[in-house]
Design a protein around this motif. Structure first.
Motif, PDB file in Angstrom:
ATOM      1  N   CYS A   7       1.445  -3.597   5.313  1.00 57.43           N
ATOM      2  CA  CYS A   7       2.454  -2.884   6.097  1.00 57.43           C
ATOM      3  C   CYS A   7       2.785  -3.713   7.333  1.00 57.43           C
ATOM      4  N   CYS A  10       1.565  -1.340  10.675  1.00 60.34           N
ATOM      5  CA  CYS A  10       0.153  -1.135  11.025  1.00 60.34           C
ATOM      6  C   CYS A  10      -0.774  -2.144  10.353  1.00 60.34           C
ATOM      7  N   CYS A  19       3.689   2.585   2.794  1.00 57.48           N
ATOM      8  CA  CYS A  19       2.461   2.705   3.570  1.00 57.48           C
ATOM      9  C   CYS A  19       2.129   4.177   3.738  1.00 57.48           C
ATOM     10  N   ALA A  21       0.244   5.553   5.831  1.00 59.77           N
ATOM     11  CA  ALA A  21       0.117   5.916   7.249  1.00 59.77           C
ATOM     12  C   ALA A  21       1.478   5.999   7.931  1.00 59.77           C
ATOM     13  N   CYS A  22       2.328   5.011   7.716  1.00 60.84           N
ATOM     14  CA  CYS A  22       3.618   4.938   8.428  1.00 60.84           C
ATOM     15  C   CYS A  22       4.782   5.501   7.621  1.00 60.84           C
TER      16      CYS A  22
HETATM   17 ZN   LIG Z   1       1.682   1.196   8.021  1.00 61.06          ZN
END
Ligand SMILES: [Zn+2]
Length: 61
Positions: A7, A10, A19, A21-22
């Motif tokens: 990513c 991050c 990703c 998370a993002c």
């Molecule tokens: Zn990310």
């Protein structure tokens, strides 16, 4: 060998196209080194600006 992408936001290593998370699909195949974070409270994680445990690229282009 490496099918994972990193990513760009991050630096988390991702096997899919987004990703987790993002929620971004802004991933790069051009990354180097693996940083394994087991504890997000560790000094390494803090220095790298990592907030969640996981596998991360050291460098992402
Ligand atoms: Zn990310």
């Amino acid at each position: 060998m490496a099918t994972e992408k990193a990513c760009k936001i991050c630096r988390r290593l991702v096997t899919g196209n987004t990703c987790p998370a993002c929620k971004t699909s802004d991933l790069s195949k051009n990354w180097k080194g693996i940083l394994v974070i087991l504890d997000s409270d560790s000094e390494i994680a803090k220095k790298a600006g990592i907030l969640a445990p996981g596998r991360y690229a050291v460098k992402v282009k």
